[in-house]
Design a protein around this motif. Structure first.
Motif, PDB file in Angstrom:
ATOM      1  N   THR A   1      76.712  39.896 -29.186  1.00  0.00           N
ATOM      2  CA  THR A   1      76.859  39.553 -27.774  1.00  0.00           C
ATOM      3  C   THR A   1      78.288  39.128 -27.440  1.00  0.00           C
ATOM      4  O   THR A   1      78.834  39.502 -26.392  1.00  0.00           O
ATOM      5  N   PHE A   2      78.902  38.347 -28.321  1.00  0.00           N
ATOM      6  CA  PHE A   2      80.229  37.819 -28.021  1.00  0.00           C
ATOM      7  C   PHE A   2      81.255  38.936 -27.855  1.00  0.00           C
ATOM      8  O   PHE A   2      82.192  38.817 -27.050  1.00  0.00           O
ATOM      9  N   ILE A   3      81.079  40.048 -28.580  1.00  0.00           N
ATOM     10  CA  ILE A   3      82.008  41.175 -28.449  1.00  0.00           C
ATOM     11  C   ILE A   3      81.856  41.822 -27.075  1.00  0.00           C
ATOM     12  O   ILE A   3      82.841  42.178 -26.419  1.00  0.00           O
ATOM     13  N   TRP A   4      80.615  41.979 -26.629  1.00  0.00           N
ATOM     14  CA  TRP A   4      80.364  42.550 -25.302  1.00  0.00           C
ATOM     15  C   TRP A   4      80.932  41.652 -24.210  1.00  0.00           C
ATOM     16  O   TRP A   4      81.485  42.142 -23.218  1.00  0.00           O
ATOM     17  N   VAL A   5      80.809  40.357 -24.394  1.00  0.00           N
ATOM     18  CA  VAL A   5      81.334  39.411 -23.404  1.00  0.00           C
ATOM     19  C   VAL A   5      82.853  39.513 -23.318  1.00  0.00           C
ATOM     20  O   VAL A   5      83.430  39.573 -22.225  1.00  0.00           O
ATOM     21  N   ILE A   6      83.511  39.538 -24.478  1.00  0.00           N
ATOM     22  CA  ILE A   6      84.975  39.656 -24.504  1.00  0.00           C
ATOM     23  C   ILE A   6      85.422  40.980 -23.887  1.00  0.00           C
ATOM     24  O   ILE A   6      86.371  41.024 -23.088  1.00  0.00           O
ATOM     25  N   ALA A   7      84.721  42.062 -24.225  1.00  0.00           N
ATOM     26  CA  ALA A   7      85.065  43.375 -23.673  1.00  0.00           C
ATOM     27  C   ALA A   7      84.897  43.386 -22.161  1.00  0.00           C
ATOM     28  O   ALA A   7      85.730  43.956 -21.431  1.00  0.00           O
ATOM     29  N   CYS A   8      83.843  42.750 -21.685  1.00  0.00           N
ATOM     30  CA  CYS A   8      83.591  42.679 -20.246  1.00  0.00           C
ATOM     31  C   CYS A   8      84.722  41.934 -19.542  1.00  0.00           C
ATOM     32  O   CYS A   8      85.210  42.360 -18.487  1.00  0.00           O
ATOM     33  N   PHE A   9      85.149  40.820 -20.133  1.00  0.00           N
ATOM     34  CA  PHE A   9      86.259  40.051 -19.563  1.00  0.00           C
ATOM     35  C   PHE A   9      87.519  40.911 -19.501  1.00  0.00           C
ATOM     36  O   PHE A   9      88.207  40.954 -18.465  1.00  0.00           O
ATOM     37  N   LEU A  10      87.836  41.593 -20.587  1.00  0.00           N
ATOM     38  CA  LEU A  10      89.060  42.390 -20.643  1.00  0.00           C
ATOM     39  C   LEU A  10      89.031  43.544 -19.651  1.00  0.00           C
ATOM     40  O   LEU A  10      90.040  43.848 -18.999  1.00  0.00           O
ATOM     41  N   VAL A  11      87.876  44.191 -19.518  1.00  0.00           N
ATOM     42  CA  VAL A  11      87.755  45.298 -18.561  1.00  0.00           C
ATOM     43  C   VAL A  11      87.897  44.782 -17.131  1.00  0.00           C
ATOM     44  O   VAL A  11      88.601  45.376 -16.301  1.00  0.00           O
ATOM     45  N   GLY A  12      87.221  43.656 -16.833  1.00  0.00           N
ATOM     46  CA  GLY A  12      87.331  43.074 -15.498  1.00  0.00           C
ATOM     47  C   GLY A  12      88.746  42.647 -15.188  1.00  0.00           C
ATOM     48  O   GLY A  12      89.263  42.904 -14.080  1.00  0.00           O
ATOM     49  N   TYR A  13      89.391  42.020 -16.155  1.00  0.00           N
ATOM     50  CA  TYR A  13      90.763  41.540 -15.956  1.00  0.00           C
ATOM     51  C   TYR A  13      91.744  42.710 -15.846  1.00  0.00           C
ATOM     52  O   TYR A  13      92.589  42.743 -14.947  1.00  0.00           O
ATOM     53  N   GLY A  14      91.617  43.682 -16.731  1.00  0.00           N
ATOM     54  CA  GLY A  14      92.549  44.807 -16.727  1.00  0.00           C
ATOM     55  C   GLY A  14      92.397  45.701 -15.510  1.00  0.00           C
ATOM     56  O   GLY A  14      93.392  46.098 -14.885  1.00  0.00           O
ATOM     57  N   SER A  15      91.162  46.009 -15.138  1.00  0.00           N
ATOM     58  CA  SER A  15      90.938  46.917 -14.004  1.00  0.00           C
ATOM     59  C   SER A  15      91.380  46.304 -12.680  1.00  0.00           C
ATOM     60  O   SER A  15      91.792  47.027 -11.766  1.00  0.00           O
ATOM     61  N   SER A  16      91.327  44.972 -12.586  1.00  0.00           N
ATOM     62  CA  SER A  16      91.718  44.313 -11.333  1.00  0.00           C
ATOM     63  C   SER A  16      93.216  44.398 -11.083  1.00  0.00           C
ATOM     64  O   SER A  16      93.680  44.072  -9.991  1.00  0.00           O
ATOM     65  N   ARG A  17      93.981  44.821 -12.074  1.00  0.00           N
ATOM     66  CA  ARG A  17      95.421  45.043 -11.882  1.00  0.00           C
ATOM     67  C   ARG A  17      95.685  46.337 -11.110  1.00  0.00           C
ATOM     68  O   ARG A  17      96.780  46.536 -10.597  1.00  0.00           O
ATOM     69  N   TYR A  18      94.668  47.231 -11.029  1.00  0.00           N
ATOM     70  CA  TYR A  18      94.858  48.543 -10.415  1.00  0.00           C
ATOM     71  C   TYR A  18      94.001  48.746  -9.164  1.00  0.00           C
ATOM     72  O   TYR A  18      94.405  49.472  -8.253  1.00  0.00           O
ATOM     73  N   VAL A  19      92.829  48.157  -9.148  1.00  0.00           N
ATOM     74  CA  VAL A  19      91.949  48.287  -7.987  1.00  0.00           C
ATOM     75  C   VAL A  19      91.102  47.028  -7.894  1.00  0.00           C
ATOM     76  O   VAL A  19      90.746  46.429  -8.920  1.00  0.00           O
ATOM     77  N   TRP A  20      90.814  46.610  -6.662  1.00  0.00           N
ATOM     78  CA  TRP A  20      89.955  45.442  -6.463  1.00  0.00           C
ATOM     79  C   TRP A  20      88.669  45.899  -5.797  1.00  0.00           C
ATOM     80  O   TRP A  20      88.655  46.277  -4.632  1.00  0.00           O
ATOM     81  N   LEU A  21      87.578  45.885  -6.557  1.00  0.00           N
ATOM     82  CA  LEU A  21      86.301  46.389  -6.093  1.00  0.00           C
ATOM     83  C   LEU A  21      85.613  45.391  -5.166  1.00  0.00           C
ATOM     84  O   LEU A  21      85.883  44.189  -5.211  1.00  0.00           O
ATOM     85  N   PRO A  22      84.699  45.864  -4.328  1.00  0.00           N
ATOM     86  CA  PRO A  22      83.984  44.946  -3.418  1.00  0.00           C
ATOM     87  C   PRO A  22      82.996  44.059  -4.150  1.00  0.00           C
ATOM     88  O   PRO A  22      82.671  44.281  -5.317  1.00  0.00           O
ATOM     89  N   TRP A  23      82.526  43.049  -3.431  1.00  0.00           N
ATOM     90  CA  TRP A  23      81.453  42.150  -3.865  1.00  0.00           C
ATOM     91  C   TRP A  23      81.825  41.305  -5.079  1.00  0.00           C
ATOM     92  O   TRP A  23      80.947  40.826  -5.799  1.00  0.00           O
ATOM     93  N   SER A  24      83.126  41.132  -5.321  1.00  0.00           N
ATOM     94  CA  SER A  24      83.607  40.281  -6.419  1.00  0.00           C
ATOM     95  C   SER A  24      83.012  40.675  -7.767  1.00  0.00           C
ATOM     96  O   SER A  24      82.732  39.819  -8.617  1.00  0.00           O
ATOM     97  N   ILE A  25      82.824  41.979  -7.964  1.00  0.00           N
ATOM     98  CA  ILE A  25      82.263  42.477  -9.223  1.00  0.00           C
ATOM     99  C   ILE A  25      83.158  42.122 -10.402  1.00  0.00           C
ATOM    100  O   ILE A  25      82.692  41.630 -11.445  1.00  0.00           O
ATOM    101  N   GLN A  26      84.460  42.359 -10.250  1.00  0.00           N
ATOM    102  CA  GLN A  26      85.369  42.110 -11.375  1.00  0.00           C
ATOM    103  C   GLN A  26      85.529  40.617 -11.658  1.00  0.00           C
ATOM    104  O   GLN A  26      85.679  40.214 -12.820  1.00  0.00           O
ATOM    105  N   ALA A  27      85.472  39.794 -10.605  1.00  0.00           N
ATOM    106  CA  ALA A  27      85.496  38.345 -10.826  1.00  0.00           C
ATOM    107  C   ALA A  27      84.275  37.928 -11.637  1.00  0.00           C
ATOM    108  O   ALA A  27      84.361  37.069 -12.526  1.00  0.00           O
TER     109      ALA A  27
END
Length: 365
Positions: A155-181
């Motif tokens: 689980t901890f690997i999935w959590v870290i990956a989720c954080f990194l994807v959310g953090y990295g993708s928000s540098r290029y596009v900001w999706l609605p409904w605060s999904i990346q947050a």
């Protein structure tokens, strides 16, 4: 389950920090001042991480995701709050002889997009930000994701990956409904869950020098603070320090809350505020959005009337009774009050269970 009062006290301190932090931002925009900047650094270094960590502390991600409960407490409260904002800005536009249609279109788009701040990376142009209730959307996504990850191996690997994807993708596009947050907030929820699972607070009590280490890390984080905002996945130029510092700050605030819990007046006051933190957050958001265009003129008036009082303090003192009054009003709205005050829903469930038990066993003493 019996409520842990010092957690309510910590939430009370955090929601006051939210209001104080926003007051400092407004004061600093009106007249830049080092005091306002320090207050922003302190408040934003811990308040939102604390809410997410404590939410994770009481989660049971191994169970099924309760769609109805989560939707009422998070999505329905978001919708009601956004509706109040739309009504409020329409009234303000009327009073200021401005276009009601324009106000509704701009703020309606902000509510639909659900972004905590204005961004150039949105999928379509959005003039305003909905503000603090981004937290409700992000918490919904974070809880949903953690329930999903908890059923997967590592689980901890999935959590870290989720954080990194959310953090990295928000540098290029900001999706609605605060999904990346929400994707980044999963990590803070998971930390809270692990803290409960491994009884971290008991370990800290047995090894008291950890409080000193946590306090020093928090101070360092505040000194080097440069704009951390979970709303937009912004963790400044030192993201690792920002994350670690927010965790240390949360631990310190919980320690302070345990001290407050031993003082009757402080404990009672802050625990009551903490139990109403969701309602206060939403009432504060309504006030903040509806009066957004007017705060600068209000601050100018306050500075003229009370030139010796720090502007941050004046703004905070004016906001606080408005937000408390709004939260109190939500407490007395039937049905809806259970969305903003989860403890009322639990109490009603207990009362209904008691009635059913008495009907089933009328002679039981």
């Amino acid at each position: 389950m019996k409520r842990i009062r010092f957690f309510d006290i910590a939430k009370g301190m955090a929601i006051l920090a939210v209001i104080l932090g926003h007051s400092a931002i407004e004061a600093n925009l009106f007249m830049p001042h080092r005091t306002a900047q320090i207050i922003v650094s302190i408040c934003f270094s811990f308040h939102m991480p604390l809410f997410f960590i404590l939410s994770g502390y009481f989660m049971h991600p191994e169970r099924k995701f309760r769609w109805a409960k989560e939707s009422k407490q998070l999505l329905c409260t978001y919708a009601v709050t956004a509706l109040c904002v739309l009504i409020g800005v329409t009234c303000m536009a009327t009073l200021n002889h401005e276009s009601r249609v324009l106000a509704l279109r701009q703020w309606g788009m902000a509510a639909l997009y659900g972004s905590g701040d204005v961004s150039d990376l949105t999928l379509w142009p959005v003039d305003f930000r909905i503000g603090a209730i981004w937290f409700l959307l992000a918490l919904f996504w974070a809880r949903l994701l953690l329930h999903f990850f908890a059923k997967l191996p590592y689980t901890f690997i999935w959590v870290i990956a989720c954080f990194l994807v959310g953090y990295g993708s928000s540098r290029y596009v900001w999706l609605p409904w605060s999904i990346q947050a929400g994707m980044c907030a999963v990590a803070f929820l998971y930390l809270g869950y692990l803290a409960k699972k491994y009884d971290v607070l008991d370990f800290v009590r047995r090894v008291p020098y950890i409080w000193i280490i946590a306090f020093l890390i928090w101070i360092i984080d505040i000194v080097f603070f440069d704009g951390m905002s979970m709303a937009m996945n912004s963790y400044g130029p030192h993201p690792i320090l920002a994350v670690v510092g927010s965790i240390a700050g949360t631990l310190c605030v919980i320690g302070i809350s345990q001290l407050f819990d031993k003082v009757a007046v402080l404990g009672d006051t802050f625990s009551r505020i903490g139990q109403a933190s969701l309602a206060i957050l939403c009432a504060h958001l309504i006030e903040d959005d509806v009066l957004l265009q007017s705060w600068q003129s209000y601050l100018d008036m306050l500075r003229t009337l009370f030139p010796q009082v720090p502007l941050v303090l004046l703004s905070f003192i004016v906001r606080l009774p408005i937000d408390f009054a709004g939260a109190a009003l939500l407490h007395y709205v039937p049905k809806i009050n259970e969305w903003f005050y989860p403890q009322l829903a639990k109490q009603h469930q207990l009362n209904r269970a008691g009635i059913v038990h008495k009907r089933a066993f009328p002679l039981e003493k």
